[in-house]
Scaffold this motif. Structure first.
Motif, PDB file in Angstrom:
ATOM      1  N   ARG A   7      -9.624   2.986   3.940  1.00 37.65           N
ATOM      2  CA  ARG A   7      -9.678   4.161   3.166  1.00 37.65           C
ATOM      3  C   ARG A   7      -8.876   5.554   3.217  1.00 37.65           C
ATOM      4  O   ARG A   7      -7.917   5.430   4.230  1.00 37.65           O
ATOM      5  CB  ARG A   7     -11.143   4.894   3.932  1.00 37.65           C
ATOM      6  CG  ARG A   7     -11.286   5.641   2.763  1.00 37.65           C
ATOM      7  CD  ARG A   7     -12.780   6.311   2.647  1.00 37.65           C
ATOM      8  NE  ARG A   7     -14.094   4.560   2.982  1.00 37.65           N
ATOM      9  CZ  ARG A   7     -14.004   3.512   1.673  1.00 37.65           C
ATOM     10  NH1 ARG A   7     -13.924   4.235   0.568  1.00 37.65           N
ATOM     11  NH2 ARG A   7     -15.439   2.869   1.230  1.00 37.65           N
ATOM     12  N   CYS A   8      -8.331   5.624   2.237  1.00 36.49           N
ATOM     13  CA  CYS A   8      -7.091   6.378   1.886  1.00 36.49           C
ATOM     14  C   CYS A   8      -8.058   7.866   2.244  1.00 36.49           C
ATOM     15  O   CYS A   8      -9.094   8.367   1.988  1.00 36.49           O
ATOM     16  CB  CYS A   8      -7.168   6.664   0.409  1.00 36.49           C
ATOM     17  SG  CYS A   8      -5.569   7.758  -0.152  1.00 36.49           S
ATOM     18  N   PRO A   9      -6.655   8.777   2.974  1.00 34.58           N
ATOM     19  CA  PRO A   9      -7.166   9.694   3.783  1.00 34.58           C
ATOM     20  C   PRO A   9      -7.164  11.339   2.251  1.00 34.58           C
ATOM     21  O   PRO A   9      -8.020  12.544   2.591  1.00 34.58           O
ATOM     22  CB  PRO A   9      -6.563  10.389   4.856  1.00 34.58           C
ATOM     23  CG  PRO A   9      -5.078   9.499   3.728  1.00 34.58           C
ATOM     24  CD  PRO A   9      -5.763   8.221   3.995  1.00 34.58           C
ATOM     25  N   ARG A  10      -6.625  10.805   1.686  1.00 31.22           N
ATOM     26  CA  ARG A  10      -6.993  12.159   0.249  1.00 31.22           C
ATOM     27  C   ARG A  10      -7.809  11.763  -0.843  1.00 31.22           C
ATOM     28  O   ARG A  10      -8.525  13.204  -1.176  1.00 31.22           O
ATOM     29  CB  ARG A  10      -4.917  11.598  -0.098  1.00 31.22           C
ATOM     30  CG  ARG A  10      -4.087  12.345  -0.011  1.00 31.22           C
ATOM     31  CD  ARG A  10      -3.071  12.505  -0.425  1.00 31.22           C
ATOM     32  NE  ARG A  10      -1.805  12.661   0.342  1.00 31.22           N
ATOM     33  CZ  ARG A  10      -0.920  12.672  -0.034  1.00 31.22           C
ATOM     34  NH1 ARG A  10      -0.087  12.726  -1.231  1.00 31.22           N
ATOM     35  NH2 ARG A  10       0.392  13.022   0.978  1.00 31.22           N
ATOM     36  N   CYS A  11      -8.392  10.102  -1.283  1.00 33.95           N
ATOM     37  CA  CYS A  11      -9.319  10.127  -2.675  1.00 33.95           C
ATOM     38  C   CYS A  11     -10.354   9.289  -2.128  1.00 33.95           C
ATOM     39  O   CYS A  11     -11.281   9.469  -2.524  1.00 33.95           O
ATOM     40  CB  CYS A  11      -8.375   9.361  -3.595  1.00 33.95           C
ATOM     41  SG  CYS A  11      -7.897   8.094  -3.450  1.00 33.95           S
ATOM     42  N   GLY A  12      -9.906   8.974  -1.202  1.00 28.37           N
ATOM     43  CA  GLY A  12     -11.589   7.786  -0.393  1.00 28.37           C
ATOM     44  C   GLY A  12     -11.801   7.151  -0.759  1.00 28.37           C
ATOM     45  O   GLY A  12     -12.175   6.567  -0.803  1.00 28.37           O
ATOM     46  N   ASN A  13     -10.751   6.238  -1.918  1.00 29.35           N
ATOM     47  CA  ASN A  13     -10.645   5.555  -2.159  1.00 29.35           C
ATOM     48  C   ASN A  13     -10.619   4.107  -1.279  1.00 29.35           C
ATOM     49  O   ASN A  13      -9.152   4.334  -0.045  1.00 29.35           O
ATOM     50  CB  ASN A  13      -9.897   4.687  -3.326  1.00 29.35           C
ATOM     51  CG  ASN A  13     -10.217   5.479  -4.744  1.00 29.35           C
ATOM     52  OD1 ASN A  13     -11.339   5.723  -4.581  1.00 29.35           O
ATOM     53  ND2 ASN A  13      -9.423   6.172  -5.239  1.00 29.35           N
ATOM     54  N   ALA A  14     -11.178   3.045  -1.163  1.00 31.72           N
ATOM     55  CA  ALA A  14     -10.386   1.636  -0.407  1.00 31.72           C
ATOM     56  C   ALA A  14      -9.717   0.559  -0.910  1.00 31.72           C
ATOM     57  O   ALA A  14      -9.644   0.429  -1.954  1.00 31.72           O
ATOM     58  CB  ALA A  14     -12.118   0.773   0.018  1.00 31.72           C
ATOM     59  N   PHE A  15      -8.690   0.023   0.207  1.00 34.27           N
ATOM     60  CA  PHE A  15      -7.785  -0.839  -0.473  1.00 34.27           C
ATOM     61  C   PHE A  15      -7.230  -1.216   0.222  1.00 34.27           C
ATOM     62  O   PHE A  15      -7.825  -1.192   1.715  1.00 34.27           O
ATOM     63  CB  PHE A  15      -6.789   0.112  -1.130  1.00 34.27           C
ATOM     64  CG  PHE A  15      -6.268   1.228   0.261  1.00 34.27           C
ATOM     65  CD1 PHE A  15      -5.248   0.738   0.492  1.00 34.27           C
ATOM     66  CD2 PHE A  15      -7.070   2.608   0.884  1.00 34.27           C
ATOM     67  CE1 PHE A  15      -4.225   1.239   2.166  1.00 34.27           C
ATOM     68  CE2 PHE A  15      -6.141   2.834   1.443  1.00 34.27           C
ATOM     69  CZ  PHE A  15      -4.285   2.363   2.433  1.00 34.27           C
TER      70      PHE A  15
ATOM     71  N   CYS B 276      -2.147   5.261   6.188  1.00 32.14           N
ATOM     72  CA  CYS B 276      -2.005   4.644   5.060  1.00 32.14           C
ATOM     73  C   CYS B 276      -2.777   5.051   3.488  1.00 32.14           C
ATOM     74  O   CYS B 276      -3.448   5.658   4.207  1.00 32.14           O
ATOM     75  CB  CYS B 276      -2.260   3.529   5.129  1.00 32.14           C
ATOM     76  SG  CYS B 276      -1.186   3.545   6.138  1.00 32.14           S
ATOM     77  N   LEU B 277      -2.211   5.795   2.770  1.00 34.02           N
ATOM     78  CA  LEU B 277      -2.129   5.899   1.445  1.00 34.02           C
ATOM     79  C   LEU B 277      -2.411   4.648   0.989  1.00 34.02           C
ATOM     80  O   LEU B 277      -1.444   3.349   0.545  1.00 34.02           O
ATOM     81  CB  LEU B 277      -1.234   7.099   0.464  1.00 34.02           C
ATOM     82  CG  LEU B 277      -0.938   8.312   1.935  1.00 34.02           C
ATOM     83  CD1 LEU B 277      -0.032   9.196   0.710  1.00 34.02           C
ATOM     84  CD2 LEU B 277      -1.938   9.202   1.679  1.00 34.02           C
ATOM     85  N   CYS B 278      -3.816   5.143  -0.127  1.00 27.71           N
ATOM     86  CA  CYS B 278      -3.914   4.347  -1.482  1.00 27.71           C
ATOM     87  C   CYS B 278      -2.550   3.594  -2.351  1.00 27.71           C
ATOM     88  O   CYS B 278      -1.332   4.634  -2.213  1.00 27.71           O
ATOM     89  CB  CYS B 278      -5.030   4.065  -1.852  1.00 27.71           C
ATOM     90  SG  CYS B 278      -5.232   5.181  -3.215  1.00 27.71           S
ATOM     91  N   PRO B 279      -2.476   2.846  -2.707  1.00 26.59           N
ATOM     92  CA  PRO B 279      -1.178   2.578  -4.190  1.00 26.59           C
ATOM     93  C   PRO B 279      -0.879   3.340  -4.779  1.00 26.59           C
ATOM     94  O   PRO B 279      -0.089   4.055  -5.074  1.00 26.59           O
ATOM     95  CB  PRO B 279      -1.841   1.483  -4.374  1.00 26.59           C
ATOM     96  CG  PRO B 279      -2.333   0.682  -3.646  1.00 26.59           C
ATOM     97  CD  PRO B 279      -3.309   1.257  -2.797  1.00 26.59           C
ATOM     98  N   GLU B 280      -2.079   4.327  -5.258  1.00 22.62           N
ATOM     99  CA  GLU B 280      -1.596   5.265  -6.317  1.00 22.62           C
ATOM    100  C   GLU B 280      -1.968   6.388  -5.771  1.00 22.62           C
ATOM    101  O   GLU B 280      -0.855   7.412  -5.952  1.00 22.62           O
ATOM    102  CB  GLU B 280      -3.500   5.309  -7.264  1.00 22.62           C
ATOM    103  CG  GLU B 280      -4.364   4.901  -7.970  1.00 22.62           C
ATOM    104  CD  GLU B 280      -4.470   3.333  -7.387  1.00 22.62           C
ATOM    105  OE1 GLU B 280      -5.271   3.804  -5.424  1.00 22.62           O
ATOM    106  OE2 GLU B 280      -5.187   2.184  -7.902  1.00 22.62           O
ATOM    107  N   CYS B 281      -2.075   6.687  -4.585  1.00 22.38           N
ATOM    108  CA  CYS B 281      -1.665   8.060  -3.472  1.00 22.38           C
ATOM    109  C   CYS B 281      -0.568   8.167  -3.630  1.00 22.38           C
ATOM    110  O   CYS B 281      -0.379   9.135  -3.196  1.00 22.38           O
ATOM    111  CB  CYS B 281      -2.747   8.522  -2.879  1.00 22.38           C
ATOM    112  SG  CYS B 281      -4.546   9.185  -3.177  1.00 22.38           S
TER     113      CYS B 281
END
Length: 72
Positions: A13-21, A51-56
């Motif tokens: 889960r991205c720590p910035r946006c919360g999206n799972a990836f 880790c950040l998601c691809p978008e972040c």
């Protein structure tokens, strides 16, 4: 938010946006999607961070490529 039980074992889960990836950081050999992206400058990395998601990550790479205000 989706419950963590529904995520796959390689999911994060991205720590910035919360999206799972999907993240392969813990897999051996290390072969994650992020290896295909430009590296962030050392001063932008947080060794304790997740880790950040691809978008972040793409957004952070773009910000790192911008000149600092007042520089130059």
């Amino acid at each position: 938010m989706k419950p963590s039980a529904s995520r796959s074992q390689g999911s994060a889960r991205c720590p910035r946006c919360g999206n799972a990836f999907d993240c392969a950081m813990q897999k051996e050999p290390f072969d994650c999607w992020c290896r295909q992206m430009p590296a962030l400058p050392r001063e932008r990395l947080d060794p304790a961070g997740r880790c950040l998601c691809p978008e972040c990550l793409a957004a952070e790479i773009a910000r790192a490529a911008q000149p600092e205000p007042g520089a130059g």
